[in-house]
Write a protein that holds these residues in place. Sequence first.
Motif, PDB file in Angstrom:
ATOM      1  N   GLY A 248       0.794  -1.223   0.000  1.00  0.00           N
ATOM      2  CA  GLY A 248       0.000   0.000   0.000  1.00  0.00           C
ATOM      3  C   GLY A 248       0.830   1.278   0.000  1.00  0.00           C
ATOM      4  O   GLY A 248       0.319   2.351  -0.202  1.00  0.00           O
ATOM      5  N   HIS A 249       2.170   1.177   0.257  1.00  0.00           N
ATOM      6  CA  HIS A 249       3.034   2.369   0.259  1.00  0.00           C
ATOM      7  C   HIS A 249       4.294   2.047  -0.508  1.00  0.00           C
ATOM      8  O   HIS A 249       4.672   0.874  -0.620  1.00  0.00           O
ATOM      9  CB  HIS A 249       3.373   2.779   1.705  1.00  0.00           C
ATOM     10  N   MET A 250       4.885   3.068  -1.045  1.00  0.00           N
ATOM     11  CA  MET A 250       6.077   2.809  -1.864  1.00  0.00           C
ATOM     12  C   MET A 250       7.193   2.239  -1.027  1.00  0.00           C
ATOM     13  O   MET A 250       8.045   1.523  -1.521  1.00  0.00           O
ATOM     14  CB  MET A 250       6.530   4.083  -2.604  1.00  0.00           C
ATOM     15  N   TYR A 251       7.168   2.542   0.323  1.00  0.00           N
ATOM     16  CA  TYR A 251       8.229   1.994   1.161  1.00  0.00           C
ATOM     17  C   TYR A 251       8.011   0.502   1.349  1.00  0.00           C
ATOM     18  O   TYR A 251       8.955  -0.282   1.402  1.00  0.00           O
ATOM     19  CB  TYR A 251       8.251   2.710   2.527  1.00  0.00           C
TER      20      TYR A 251
ATOM     21  N   ASP B 218      16.447   6.523  -5.783  1.00  0.00           N
ATOM     22  CA  ASP B 218      16.208   7.962  -5.812  1.00  0.00           C
ATOM     23  C   ASP B 218      14.792   8.208  -5.307  1.00  0.00           C
ATOM     24  O   ASP B 218      13.817   7.745  -5.918  1.00  0.00           O
ATOM     25  CB  ASP B 218      16.361   8.490  -7.247  1.00  0.00           C
ATOM     26  N   PRO B 219      14.673   8.930  -4.198  1.00  0.00           N
ATOM     27  CA  PRO B 219      13.342   9.156  -3.627  1.00  0.00           C
ATOM     28  C   PRO B 219      12.444   9.964  -4.540  1.00  0.00           C
ATOM     29  O   PRO B 219      11.249   9.696  -4.631  1.00  0.00           O
ATOM     30  CB  PRO B 219      13.627   9.922  -2.333  1.00  0.00           C
ATOM     31  N   ILE B 220      13.025  10.904  -5.245  1.00  0.00           N
ATOM     32  CA  ILE B 220      12.183  11.747  -6.116  1.00  0.00           C
ATOM     33  C   ILE B 220      11.636  10.901  -7.264  1.00  0.00           C
ATOM     34  O   ILE B 220      10.450  10.959  -7.592  1.00  0.00           O
ATOM     35  CB  ILE B 220      12.991  12.928  -6.653  1.00  0.00           C
ATOM     36  N   LYS B 221      12.535  10.104  -7.847  1.00  0.00           N
ATOM     37  CA  LYS B 221      12.090   9.228  -8.945  1.00  0.00           C
ATOM     38  C   LYS B 221      11.081   8.210  -8.451  1.00  0.00           C
ATOM     39  O   LYS B 221      10.099   7.915  -9.123  1.00  0.00           O
ATOM     40  CB  LYS B 221      13.302   8.513  -9.547  1.00  0.00           C
ATOM     41  N   GLN B 222      11.314   7.684  -7.230  1.00  0.00           N
ATOM     42  CA  GLN B 222      10.363   6.728  -6.670  1.00  0.00           C
ATOM     43  C   GLN B 222       8.998   7.386  -6.480  1.00  0.00           C
ATOM     44  O   GLN B 222       7.947   6.766  -6.722  1.00  0.00           O
ATOM     45  CB  GLN B 222      10.882   6.200  -5.332  1.00  0.00           C
TER      46      GLN B 222
END
Length: 598
Positions: A67-70, A130-134
């Motif tokens: 449910g979350h990208m993490y 990359d957090p922004i890309k993710q």
Amino acid sequence: MRSLRVSIQVLLLVIVPLALQMALLAWMSTLQSEAEEQLRAAEHNKKLADGITKLNAEQFETISKMGHMYQLAASTPEEIDGVIQRTEEEYKVIDELSKDEPELNRTILSIKRDQMLAFELARQIRATDDPIKQEILWKRLGHQVQDIMYGRLSKLAHKYEQLAKQSTEAQAAARQRFQQVALWGSGLIMAFTAIVGSALALSIWYRLNRLSDNNLRLATNRPLHPELSGNDEIAKIDQTFHNMAVALEEAHQKERAVIDYARDMICSINKGKFTDVNPACYTLLGFTRDELYGTRVIDAIAETQETAHQFVSSLRERNSVTSFEVRMRHKDGHVVDTLWSTQWSEKERSTFCVIHDISERREAERLREEVMHMVTHDLRTPLTTLGHIFEILIHNKDTENDERKSHYLEVGERSVNRLALLVNDLLDIEKARSGQMAIDFKPCSLEERFRICSDSVAATAEAKGLKLNVHPTDLIASGDADKIDRILINLVGNAIKFSPDKGTVDVSCGISENMIKIVVRDEGKGIAPEDLDKVFDRFHQVKGAHGPQSQEKGSGLGLTICRAFVELHGGRIWVESTVGEGASFCFTLPCSAEVSEK
């Protein structure tokens, strides 16, 4: 329908319900196929709806876990590959189900491509640090998943759930129609078969009953029903039966005409009684058919009781055609000679008889005997006398004196006169009998007729010492004077011949029932009752009862001539007599117009 043969009607009664039943079965088969098609469609749509729902649920479960990208970043590649593999397997199932639906198949392929793109985004998120890309990839993945899960997959699942529901309802409706068609169709076919079969059976029964009733009517000689309409076997049988009845009636009429117009009496006898007889019975016996029907045969037989009983009893024993003579009794009492031809019918239990009147033949035989007797006695005697006289005159013409010759000539003349009288009497009788003798009706004074008669028989009466008592009269008859003279001379001559010497012969006349009645009475010994009806027959001579044997016998034609002449005048002649008290000969003549007016 009656124009068709009965066999065809029965065949149609079998074929038409079968055809209707086949049509019903075809319809029911169509409804069954429709129901099965709806069932297959419902099952297909249900599988599609279940597959899409399952795919959507799988996606929802995957999203719930990631449910979350993490959480996605923390997922192992094996977990993502497992989700992809399960998703592809689900898509294979859905592809297999939608292969016959190109539009659905294209939609599924489009969703699958988007799904694979979403998995590729998930790999990229997993692979980058990359957090922004993710973040950017995650947003794209969120939009992609939302479009797949809550957009097209949900709509497809809902659509095919509705189609499955509709197919199920359509299947239920098809099954209900199938049941209704089966129930109502079978009922209607049964009702149609029952109605048509009953109508056909009732028609056949009615027509056969008409045939049976016509048969009974024909047997009881009653009018037949009108001919049946139609062209089937029963109508043809009825037409043939009517034609046969007409032919039988014509044959019966011809047979009846032959019997009714037959001169011989034709009858049937059962148990000694007349059971049927033709109209000739009236000519033969004087009885009508109704009078003779049911009477005893023995009552019509003019034989002794024993002979009559034997005759009637023997009728049943005559199996072959036999002929025999029987004397029968006429209604007026006189006897009729008959010749019977009989045949016993064992089937009818009756004797059939043809009765021929042979009275004329018997009379002819009797007449022949009388003529032979007349030739033997009445003609031979004067002829023999003439022969002897001629022989004497020829052989002794020189030795005989004139006195002897004159005596012989007088005897010969009397013999010739007797022969001439006999011949004339015979000729007069035959003329009267054949209708060749006519009467010239003129007024005739009976006083004059009595005087001529008295002058003619005066010498004979004087020779016997008889008194001829002729009563005076002023009556005038209508008739032939010469023939009335011969009637009177014959009757008075007979009265003189059969009266005792010194007796009296009485001649008188008077009015009786508008006719002149003349009576000639003698004082002889009278006539026996059994001879009263015979005295006027030809060549009949009463012996013993009417007087002593006379040396001078008559020809036996005098009274016959009297009867013939009286009947030609329209009168009648009869005799009244009591044995030992003499006889009275009576006859009637028509009155002249002058007497009638008085």
